[in-house]
Design a protein around this motif. Structure first.
Motif, PDB file in Angstrom:
ATOM      1  N   LEU A 134       0.821  -1.204   0.000  1.00 51.68           N
ATOM      2  CA  LEU A 134       0.000   0.000   0.000  1.00 51.68           C
ATOM      3  C   LEU A 134       0.864   1.268   0.000  1.00 51.68           C
ATOM      4  CD1 LEU A 134      -2.817  -1.055   2.520  1.00 51.68           C
ATOM      5  CD2 LEU A 134      -3.011  -0.785   0.040  1.00 51.68           C
ATOM      6  N   ARG A 135       1.963   1.210   0.772  1.00 49.73           N
ATOM      7  CA  ARG A 135       2.833   2.380   0.819  1.00 49.73           C
ATOM      8  C   ARG A 135       3.493   2.624  -0.539  1.00 49.73           C
ATOM      9  NH1 ARG A 135       7.904   2.342   4.775  1.00 49.73           N
ATOM     10  NH2 ARG A 135       8.655   0.964   3.110  1.00 49.73           N
ATOM     11  N   ASP A 136       3.984   1.508  -1.153  1.00 45.85           N
ATOM     12  CA  ASP A 136       4.619   1.665  -2.476  1.00 45.85           C
ATOM     13  C   ASP A 136       3.645   2.217  -3.501  1.00 45.85           C
ATOM     14  OD1 ASP A 136       6.890   0.678  -1.310  1.00 45.85           O
ATOM     15  OD2 ASP A 136       6.654  -1.360  -2.146  1.00 45.85           O
ATOM     16  N   GLU A 137       2.426   1.702  -3.493  1.00 48.06           N
ATOM     17  CA  GLU A 137       1.431   2.172  -4.467  1.00 48.06           C
ATOM     18  C   GLU A 137       1.057   3.635  -4.213  1.00 48.06           C
ATOM     19  OE1 GLU A 137       0.128   0.792  -7.116  1.00 48.06           O
ATOM     20  OE2 GLU A 137       1.408  -0.988  -6.879  1.00 48.06           O
ATOM     21  N   ALA A 138       0.950   3.998  -2.920  1.00 48.18           N
ATOM     22  CA  ALA A 138       0.601   5.387  -2.597  1.00 48.18           C
ATOM     23  C   ALA A 138       1.695   6.343  -3.052  1.00 48.18           C
ATOM     24  CB  ALA A 138       0.350   5.531  -1.096  1.00 48.18           C
ATOM     25  N   GLU A 139       2.969   5.939  -2.793  1.00 45.75           N
ATOM     26  CA  GLU A 139       4.073   6.793  -3.224  1.00 45.75           C
ATOM     27  C   GLU A 139       4.116   6.923  -4.746  1.00 45.75           C
ATOM     28  OE1 GLU A 139       7.487   5.016  -1.496  1.00 45.75           O
ATOM     29  OE2 GLU A 139       7.186   5.916   0.499  1.00 45.75           O
ATOM     30  N   ALA A 140       3.906   5.799  -5.446  1.00 42.57           N
ATOM     31  CA  ALA A 140       3.904   5.835  -6.912  1.00 42.57           C
ATOM     32  C   ALA A 140       2.766   6.706  -7.439  1.00 42.57           C
ATOM     33  CB  ALA A 140       3.802   4.413  -7.467  1.00 42.57           C
ATOM     34  N   THR A 141       1.625   6.616  -6.735  1.00 44.40           N
ATOM     35  CA  THR A 141       0.479   7.425  -7.157  1.00 44.40           C
ATOM     36  C   THR A 141       0.774   8.912  -6.978  1.00 44.40           C
ATOM     37  OG1 THR A 141      -1.064   5.648  -6.562  1.00 44.40           O
ATOM     38  CG2 THR A 141      -1.961   7.877  -6.735  1.00 44.40           C
ATOM     39  N   ILE A 142       1.390   9.262  -5.867  1.00 44.25           N
ATOM     40  CA  ILE A 142       1.724  10.675  -5.628  1.00 44.25           C
ATOM     41  C   ILE A 142       2.676  11.198  -6.696  1.00 44.25           C
ATOM     42  CG2 ILE A 142       2.911  12.233  -4.040  1.00 44.25           C
ATOM     43  CD1 ILE A 142       1.790  10.521  -1.741  1.00 44.25           C
ATOM     44  N   VAL A 143       3.737  10.398  -6.981  1.00 43.96           N
ATOM     45  CA  VAL A 143       4.708  10.821  -7.997  1.00 43.96           C
ATOM     46  C   VAL A 143       4.033  10.994  -9.347  1.00 43.96           C
ATOM     47  CG1 VAL A 143       6.757  10.112  -9.281  1.00 43.96           C
ATOM     48  CG2 VAL A 143       6.663   9.784  -6.794  1.00 43.96           C
ATOM     49  N   ARG A 144       3.185   9.994  -9.695  1.00 38.51           N
ATOM     50  CA  ARG A 144       2.512  10.066 -11.004  1.00 38.51           C
ATOM     51  C   ARG A 144       1.546  11.252 -11.070  1.00 38.51           C
ATOM     52  NH1 ARG A 144       2.979   9.940 -16.145  1.00 38.51           N
ATOM     53  NH2 ARG A 144       1.173   9.101 -17.284  1.00 38.51           N
ATOM     54  N   ARG A 145       0.861  11.529  -9.950  1.00 37.26           N
ATOM     55  CA  ARG A 145      -0.073  12.658  -9.934  1.00 37.26           C
ATOM     56  C   ARG A 145       0.684  13.979 -10.141  1.00 37.26           C
ATOM     57  NH1 ARG A 145      -4.898  14.410  -8.644  1.00 37.26           N
ATOM     58  NH2 ARG A 145      -5.655  12.308  -8.281  1.00 37.26           N
ATOM     59  N   LEU A 146       1.805  14.113  -9.456  1.00 41.18           N
ATOM     60  CA  LEU A 146       2.588  15.341  -9.625  1.00 41.18           C
ATOM     61  C   LEU A 146       3.035  15.512 -11.078  1.00 41.18           C
ATOM     62  CD1 LEU A 146       4.755  15.274  -6.352  1.00 41.18           C
ATOM     63  CD2 LEU A 146       2.797  16.750  -6.866  1.00 41.18           C
ATOM     64  N   GLU A 147       3.441  14.395 -11.708  1.00 43.53           N
ATOM     65  CA  GLU A 147       3.854  14.466 -13.116  1.00 43.53           C
ATOM     66  C   GLU A 147       2.694  14.885 -14.011  1.00 43.53           C
ATOM     67  OE1 GLU A 147       5.309  10.608 -13.932  1.00 43.53           O
ATOM     68  OE2 GLU A 147       7.257  10.899 -12.949  1.00 43.53           O
ATOM     69  N   LEU A 148       1.521  14.271 -13.784  1.00 45.50           N
ATOM     70  CA  LEU A 148       0.366  14.574 -14.627  1.00 45.50           C
ATOM     71  C   LEU A 148      -0.141  16.002 -14.402  1.00 45.50           C
ATOM     72  CD1 LEU A 148      -1.612  11.191 -14.385  1.00 45.50           C
ATOM     73  CD2 LEU A 148      -0.355  12.081 -16.362  1.00 45.50           C
ATOM     74  N   GLU A 149      -0.122  16.465 -13.166  1.00 44.00           N
ATOM     75  CA  GLU A 149      -0.564  17.835 -12.903  1.00 44.00           C
ATOM     76  C   GLU A 149       0.356  18.845 -13.587  1.00 44.00           C
ATOM     77  OE1 GLU A 149      -0.736  18.019  -8.678  1.00 44.00           O
ATOM     78  OE2 GLU A 149      -2.819  17.273  -8.571  1.00 44.00           O
ATOM     79  N   GLN A 150       1.672  18.569 -13.585  1.00 44.26           N
ATOM     80  CA  GLN A 150       2.592  19.461 -14.295  1.00 44.26           C
ATOM     81  C   GLN A 150       2.325  19.427 -15.792  1.00 44.26           C
ATOM     82  OE1 GLN A 150       4.844  21.648 -12.939  1.00 44.26           O
ATOM     83  NE2 GLN A 150       4.934  22.355 -15.071  1.00 44.26           N
ATOM     84  N   GLN A 151       2.098  18.204 -16.314  1.00 44.32           N
ATOM     85  CA  GLN A 151       1.750  18.094 -17.733  1.00 44.32           C
ATOM     86  C   GLN A 151       0.478  18.884 -18.049  1.00 44.32           C
ATOM     87  OE1 GLN A 151       1.644  14.092 -19.340  1.00 44.32           O
ATOM     88  NE2 GLN A 151       3.446  13.464 -18.149  1.00 44.32           N
ATOM     89  N   SER A 152      -0.501  18.827 -17.162  1.00 46.57           N
ATOM     90  CA  SER A 152      -1.757  19.547 -17.381  1.00 46.57           C
ATOM     91  C   SER A 152      -1.527  21.056 -17.423  1.00 46.57           C
ATOM     92  CB  SER A 152      -2.758  19.190 -16.275  1.00 46.57           C
ATOM     93  OG  SER A 152      -3.970  19.899 -16.471  1.00 46.57           O
ATOM     94  N   ARG A 153      -0.689  21.552 -16.489  1.00 42.41           N
ATOM     95  CA  ARG A 153      -0.389  22.980 -16.493  1.00 42.41           C
ATOM     96  C   ARG A 153       0.328  23.387 -17.789  1.00 42.41           C
ATOM     97  NH1 ARG A 153       0.470  21.909 -10.900  1.00 42.41           N
ATOM     98  NH2 ARG A 153       2.684  21.493 -11.277  1.00 42.41           N
ATOM     99  N   ASP A 154       1.291  22.569 -18.199  1.00 45.16           N
ATOM    100  CA  ASP A 154       2.036  22.881 -19.422  1.00 45.16           C
ATOM    101  C   ASP A 154       1.099  22.857 -20.642  1.00 45.16           C
ATOM    102  OD1 ASP A 154       4.306  23.084 -17.893  1.00 45.16           O
ATOM    103  OD2 ASP A 154       5.032  21.055 -18.371  1.00 45.16           O
ATOM    104  N   LEU A 155       0.243  21.855 -20.679  1.00 46.56           N
ATOM    105  CA  LEU A 155      -0.674  21.748 -21.814  1.00 46.56           C
ATOM    106  C   LEU A 155      -1.655  22.912 -21.854  1.00 46.56           C
ATOM    107  CD1 LEU A 155      -1.400  17.897 -21.755  1.00 46.56           C
ATOM    108  CD2 LEU A 155      -0.154  19.161 -23.527  1.00 46.56           C
ATOM    109  N   ASN A 156      -2.142  23.333 -20.708  1.00 44.32           N
ATOM    110  CA  ASN A 156      -3.078  24.469 -20.685  1.00 44.32           C
ATOM    111  C   ASN A 156      -2.389  25.757 -21.158  1.00 44.32           C
ATOM    112  OD1 ASN A 156      -5.434  23.179 -19.801  1.00 44.32           O
ATOM    113  ND2 ASN A 156      -4.750  23.221 -17.667  1.00 44.32           N
ATOM    114  N   LYS A 157      -1.113  25.935 -20.771  1.00 44.06           N
ATOM    115  CA  LYS A 157      -0.376  27.107 -21.254  1.00 44.06           C
ATOM    116  C   LYS A 157      -0.190  27.024 -22.765  1.00 44.06           C
ATOM    117  CE  LYS A 157       3.935  29.685 -20.713  1.00 44.06           C
ATOM    118  NZ  LYS A 157       4.132  29.771 -22.171  1.00 44.06           N
ATOM    119  N   GLU A 158       0.189  25.839 -23.254  1.00 44.52           N
ATOM    120  CA  GLU A 158       0.360  25.676 -24.696  1.00 44.52           C
ATOM    121  C   GLU A 158      -0.964  25.916 -25.431  1.00 44.52           C
ATOM    122  OE1 GLU A 158       1.984  21.810 -25.262  1.00 44.52           O
ATOM    123  OE2 GLU A 158       3.801  22.218 -24.093  1.00 44.52           O
TER     124      GLU A 158
END
Length: 545
Positions: free
Chosen positions: A161-185
């Protein structure tokens, strides 16, 4: 080409069946622009096979009531009926010029880029939603589901559960940054689309629906046919703009840069056209006025006896009915025209004028003979002003317009510029000479000849003005002053002046006196004027010194 005067109909009419319809653009190739309005030439070309056809030319008929269009066609083409079709739907792409087609392609490319970026943004948003689902599942693992697990299983599950939660957090941060970049583009791409649409609209591309000139033609053999349409439009104009550049000093010179300001609002872009500017006025009166009648009559001015109020009303009504009808002579209103003058300027290069745009073009540059002087109006101003006396030796009139003035490279001001006929002389202003100061003083004393003595029928005023040279060299100055005068026999005006003026009634203006003087550096020259007025006792003086 053969020349035809178009008789157009603004309504749909029954037409015979044609082998083919050919739709082709009608582009502006030349224009003669007047101070108001323009004569515009349009051209179209199309390859026609043998047979009977109909050529459709996009054409806005506004302004047709003023003058019908003229049509010329190339040899080998026989013209039949010419009709104006209203609100026709046509293929826009078939009528685009290369520049318009490129601009439209840029709009479509911008739209496609936005669509692709929107898909990318949607994909990231869906991945974020999937992470939310996964996180929700991990949070739901608890309670009775773990009651029968041994310690080893619990430790393994907790680690998972801890590994999955950490992976989820990392992936969410990556996707949120991608979303911000895409909205600017995406915002940048929307800006690109807006700019592409602005440029496309600026080219006044055909809308795909509107008026059409339908020209019925017959050709016996295949031919590359050309059509030329000429018409007068009223929504174009030009004016002159000058830069007068004075090099001030002991040997002054004056350079004139003449420009023209051209604008058109015909609804169509004019790309790479031959441009002629004319002072003619096609909208002016073309026929003489009716002389009309100028009848004079008389009637007896009989004495009116005292009547009762009722009789007076009746008499007044009768007189009103009997009053002769006066025919007022027609009045011809003057307009701003050049009597017997028509100039044409052929611009040496192709010109592009977008719809509803103003363009400034350089016409030419030349020097004029010039003499400079200083002019002082002490009663009104605090400094003398630099004046340039010029002679128009160009052989043509300098047309009215706007003018900017520069002295030794410094901008002085901008004002309206009046017509200067060929060979005429005039004075141009070039700003204040700050080192030559002017003062004006009204002297007020109770007695003697140096003050103001006011009685019921006399008045005496004493004023002085002075010109002071604060520059480092002698200055030649002309001072102007309006001396009082009277046009009534009973109002007597006398003036004593020290020193006497160099000239009176300057430029045939009564009372205006001039003093031409050389003012040395640091020197102040003074003029004193004593004015005496006398008038009958029962009258009131109307005068302001």
């Amino acid at each position: 080409m053969r020349n035809l005067l178009l008789g157009l109909s603004a309504s749909f009419i029954a037409l015979p069946a044609w082998a083919d319809d050919f739709t082709t653009p009608l582009n502006v190739t030349a224009a003669t622009i007047y101070s108001e309005g323009a004569s515009v030439t349009y051209r179209a070309a199309v390859d026609l096979p043998a047979g009977s056809h109909r050529v459709l030319l996009p054409y806005d008929l506004s302004g047709y009531n003023f003058t019908p269009p003229q049509l010329k066609v190339s040899d080998g083409v026989t013209i039949g009926a010419i009709n104006y079709l209203d609100n026709v739907t046509y293929d826009q792409d078939a009528l685009l010029s290369p520049a318009q087609a490129q601009a439209k392609a840029a709009v479509e490319a911008a739209k496609d880029a936005i669509t692709a970026k929107q898909i990318e943004t949607r994909t990231v948003n869906l991945q974020l939603a999937a992470l939310d689902t996964q996180t929700g599942f991990l949070k739901s693992v608890s309670g009775g589901e773990l009651a029968n697990a041994d310690p080893t299983q619990l430790r393994a599950l907790a680690q998972m559960l801890r590994d999955e939660a950490e992976a989820t957090i990392v992936r969410r941060l990556e996707l949120e940054q991608q979303s911000r970049d895409l909205n600017k583009e995406l915002r940048d791409l929307n800006d690109d689309l807006a700019e592409a649409e602005r440029l496309f609209a600026r080219l006044s591309s055909p809308a795909g629906q509107g008026g059409m000139m339908a020209v019925s033609v017959e050709v016996t053999t295949p031919v590359s046919a050309s059509f030329e349409v000429a018409r007068i439009v009223d929504n174009a104009r030009w004016s002159v703009d000058y830069d007068f550049r004075l090099a001030y000093g002991d040997d002054p010179s004056l350079t004139v840069e003449r420009k023209v300001v051209v604008e058109q609002g015909t609804g169509q872009a004019w790309a790479d056209i031959d441009l002629v500017l004319s002072t003619a006025n096609p909208f002016s009166q073309s026929a003489p006025s009716d002389a009309g009648r100028n009848l004079a009559t008389i009637y007896e001015n009989a004495p009116v006896a005292k009547l009762s109020s009722t009789a007076r009303m009746a008499s007044g009504a009768d007189m009103a009915m009997a009053e002769p009808v006066m025919v007022e002579e027609a009045v011809i209103m003057a307009s701003a025209q050049f009597d017997g003058l028509s100039l044409r300027y052929v611009y040496p290069r192709k010109v592009t004028l977008e719809n509803n745009e103003t363009v400034q073009l350089v016409l030419d540059s030349f020097d004029l003979p010039v003499e400079t002087s200083l002019l002082a109006i002490p009663r009104r101003d605090e400094t003398a002003f630099v004046m340039a006396a010029i002679t128009n030796d160009t052989g043509e009139p300098l047309l009215p317009g706007m003018a900017s003035y520069y002295r030794d490279g410094a901008f002085i001001g901008r004002s309206d510029f009046a017509l200067i006929p060929a060979g005429a002389e005039t004075d141009l202003p070039f700003g204040a000479m700050e080192g030559v100061r002017l003062t004006y003083t009204a002297l007020r004393q109770e007695t003697g000849d140096s003050g103001i003595i006011t009685t019921s029928n006399t008045r005496e005023d004493v004023v002085e003005f002075a010109i002071e040279n604060l520059t480092g060299k002698p200055q030649e100055v002309r001072a102007l002053y309006a001396l009082p005068y009277s046009q009534q026999e009973d109002l007597v005006v006398s003036t004593r002046i020290r020193p006497n003026p160099s000239e009176t009634d300057v430029d045939d203006v009564r009372g205006v006196a001039a003093w031409d003087m050389t003012v040395e550096p640091g020197e102040s020259r003074t003029v004193r004027l004593t004015t005496s007025l006398s008038w009958p006792k029962d009258f009131i003086l109307n005068w302001a010194q």
